[in-house]
Design an enzyme around this catalytic site. Structure first.
Site, PDB file in Angstrom:
ATOM      1  CG  HIS A 153     122.248 101.375  35.321  1.00 41.93           C
ATOM      2  ND1 HIS A 153     123.081 102.388  34.918  1.00 41.93           N
ATOM      3  CD2 HIS A 153     121.805 101.718  36.552  1.00 41.93           C
ATOM      4  CE1 HIS A 153     123.156 103.318  35.868  1.00 41.93           C
ATOM      5  NE2 HIS A 153     122.383 102.933  36.882  1.00 41.93           N
ATOM      6  CG  ASP A 202     120.717 101.773  40.054  1.00 42.38           C
ATOM      7  OD1 ASP A 202     120.174 101.647  38.945  1.00 42.38           O
ATOM      8  OD2 ASP A 202     121.533 102.680  40.313  1.00 42.38           O
ATOM      9  CG  ASP A 204     123.013 106.993  38.146  1.00 43.22           C
ATOM     10  OD1 ASP A 204     123.019 107.091  39.385  1.00 43.22           O
ATOM     11  OD2 ASP A 204     122.899 105.890  37.559  1.00 43.22           O
TER      12      ASP A 204
HETATM   13 FE    FE Z   1     122.180 104.029  38.773  1.00 45.03          FE
HETATM   14 ZN    ZN Z   2     122.167 103.886  42.030  1.00 42.48          ZN
END
Ligand code: FE
Ligand code: ZN
Length: 263
Positions: free
Chosen positions: A174, A136, A59
């Site tokens: 995110h 992340d 992603d």
């Molecule tokens: Fe991610």
């Molecule tokens: Zn990740």
């Protein structure tokens, strides 16, 4: 010279692909898919000049090939992870210099979510504001799951991000903020800044606005994963989990495990 714009382009369910532009050229961070980025660049008339990658998850890298479409733009990525199309492999302390838009980053190793995860720190934009792209690792009011690293590694990585200047704009990958705030309130129900942030973030999401970027100073005040040394946080963990919290690493480890199963 034009001020730089930092735009979160939404992708998938809850990813943001950050685009930084001087009004002509654009750097794209973690393009998990190409279509929304391509559409956005076309709408603004911006030309892709470089891609920055923080870690190998699909992603974050899935749109690279499609976005490049044969163009020879540099692709920066972590030295510790095998990622296709990366042309410049980076490790802690390396510098990235991009001409257009004019950007200089220093690289931080931030293992934990993945073992080779890196972050890109820009010490000052034209207005003097620092920025970090942390993938992340650090989220607004939360942190990434430990897929490859240990709690001790992640805690050290979060410490290095928390040590950046308080004004640093934090560009996370995110939109997890509201669910992170719910968990944060379980860890620290009486934190007034956290309560105020819950109200503000709820309003932003109700208006379909991103809750990002956040800042390092704000995260130090509201993010339980940066507050594992706080006696009130440790007391809340002991009470909720009926476990003895011996030190900061134990608190962080328990907190991360609790978050994994928190609904
Ligand atoms: Fe991610
Ligand atoms: Zn990740």
């Amino acid at each position: 010279m034009n001020a730089l714009e930092y735009v979160p382009v939404p992708a998938f369910e809850d990813n943001y692909i950050w685009v930084v532009s001087d009004g002509r050229h654009a750097v794209v961070v973690d393009p998990g898919e190409a279509a929304p980025v391509r559409a956005y660049l076309a709408k603004r008339g911006w030309r892709l000049s470089a891609i920055l990658l923080t870690h190998h998850h699909q992603d974050h890298v899935g749109g690279v090939a499609d976005l490049l479409n044969g163009q020879g733009v540099p692709v920066y990525g972590p030295a510790g992870e095998a990622i296709e199309h990366v042309t410049q492999r980076l490790k802690n302390g390396d510098r990235v210099n991009i001409a257009e838009p004019a950007l200089e980053f220093s690289v931080l190793d931030v293992p934990g979510h993945t073992s080779g995860h890196i972050a890109y720190f820009q010490a000052a934009d034209l207005a003097g504001t620092p920025h970090v792209f942390c993938g992340d690792t650090l989220f607004a009011c939360g942190c990434g799951r430990l897929f490859e690293g240990t709690p001790a590694q992640m805690l050290a990585s979060l410490d290095s991000l928390a040590a950046l200047p308080g004004a640093t704009q934090v560009h996370c990958a995110h939109e997890y903020t509201l669910s992170n705030i719910r968990f944060a309130l379980a860890c620290e129900p009486d934190n007034p800044e956290l309560q105020a942030w819950r109200d503000k973030a709820s309003d932003l999401r109700a208006g379909n606005q991103p809750t990002l970027p956040t800042t390092i100073a704000h995260e130090r005040a509201v993010n339980p994963f940066l507050r594992a040394g706080d006696p009130a946080v440790q007391a809340a963990l002991q009470e909720a989990l009926h476990e003895k919290v011996s030190d900061r690493l134990a608190a962080f480890t328990l907190m991360r495990e609790w978050k994994n199963r928190f609904r």
